[in-house]
Design a protein around this motif. Structure first.
Motif, short mmCIF file in Angstrom:
data_model
loop_
_atom_site.label_atom_id
_atom_site.label_comp_id
_atom_site.label_asym_id
_atom_site.label_seq_id
_atom_site.Cartn_x
_atom_site.Cartn_y
_atom_site.Cartn_z
N CYS A 1 0.84 -1.20 0.00
CA CYS A 1 0.00 0.00 0.00
C CYS A 1 0.87 1.25 0.00
CB CYS A 1 -0.90 0.00 1.23
SG CYS A 1 -2.00 1.42 1.28
N HIS B 1 0.35 3.90 1.32
CA HIS B 1 0.25 4.62 2.60
C HIS B 1 1.46 4.32 3.47
CE1 HIS B 1 -1.95 5.27 6.66
NE2 HIS B 1 -1.31 6.36 6.30
N ILE B 2 1.59 3.09 3.98
CA ILE B 2 2.76 2.76 4.81
C ILE B 2 3.44 1.48 4.36
CG2 ILE B 2 2.01 4.04 6.84
CD1 ILE B 2 1.07 1.40 8.05
N THR C 1 2.32 -1.65 3.75
CA THR C 1 1.89 -2.99 4.18
C THR C 1 1.22 -3.71 3.02
OG1 THR C 1 -0.24 -2.14 4.87
CG2 THR C 1 1.48 -2.20 6.53
N CYS D 1 -7.45 -1.61 0.58
CA CYS D 1 -6.41 -1.92 1.55
C CYS D 1 -7.08 -2.21 2.88
CB CYS D 1 -5.43 -0.76 1.70
SG CYS D 1 -4.16 -1.13 2.95
N THR E 1 -5.85 -2.50 5.78
CA THR E 1 -5.26 -1.90 6.98
C THR E 1 -5.99 -0.62 7.38
OG1 THR E 1 -3.12 -2.83 6.42
CG2 THR E 1 -3.13 -1.07 8.05
N HIS E 2 -6.07 0.36 6.48
CA HIS E 2 -6.75 1.61 6.82
C HIS E 2 -7.82 1.99 5.80
CE1 HIS E 2 -2.56 2.19 8.60
NE2 HIS E 2 -3.35 2.08 9.64
N GLY E 3 -8.18 1.08 4.93
CA GLY E 3 -9.35 1.28 4.08
C GLY E 3 -9.15 2.09 2.81
N ALA E 4 -7.92 2.29 2.37
CA ALA E 4 -7.73 2.99 1.09
C ALA E 4 -8.37 2.19 -0.04
CB ALA E 4 -6.25 3.21 0.82
N PRO F 1 -6.18 7.33 3.18
CA PRO F 1 -5.04 8.15 3.58
C PRO F 1 -3.99 8.37 2.49
CG PRO F 1 -4.93 6.00 4.61
CD PRO F 1 -6.27 6.09 3.95
S1 FES Z 1 -1.65 0.87 4.87
FE1 FES Z 1 -3.12 0.93 3.28
S2 FES Z 1 -4.45 2.52 3.87
FE2 FES Z 1 -2.92 2.51 5.43
#
Ligand code: FES
Length: 108
Positions: free
Chosen positions: A44, A46-47, A49, A68, A70-73, A86
């Motif tokens: 991702c 974002h970070i 993962t 994603c 993890t945080h819903g992207a 994010p």
């Molecule tokens: S790691 Fe994918 S939205 Fe945060």
């Protein structure tokens, strides 16, 4: 980097399937939409993962976008462009794939 990954009909339509390669990029996933295939590095923006919590669960429930876990992207199926979350505005890293004689294949 080249080689057959799986038969096209082994991926739901629309659907997605993850693969671990023997060389970089090691973790990728392939999205199918009709006869089209689109592959991305499983990281991702974002970070960094992996996107899925459960094997091959890369898409939203209605299978209209990549998700994603993890945080819903959310990302477009055919471009990997992030439309919400994010990392909105960023994109998944594409991997060139095609279908040859019914096999999803990484382009050399
Ligand atoms: S790691 Fe994918 S939205 Fe945060």
């Amino acid at each position: 980097m080249s080689g057959a990954l799986c038969r096209l009909d082994e991926i739901d339509d629309p659907g997605a399937k993850g693969f671990t390669l023997l060389q970089e990029p090691r973790e990728i996933f392939v999205v199918r939409q009709g006869e089209g295939v689109y592959a991305y590095i499983n990281s991702c923006p974002h970070i960094g993962t992996p996107l899925e919590f459960r094997p091959d669960q890369f898409l939203t429930r209605d299978r209209t976008e990549i998700l994603c876990s993890t945080h819903g992207a959310r990302f477009e199926l055919t471009t990997g462009h992030c439309t919400a979350g994010p990392c909105r505005g960023k994109s998944l890293m594409p991997v060139a794939v095609t279908v040859l004689d019914g096999w999803v294949t990484i382009c050399p």
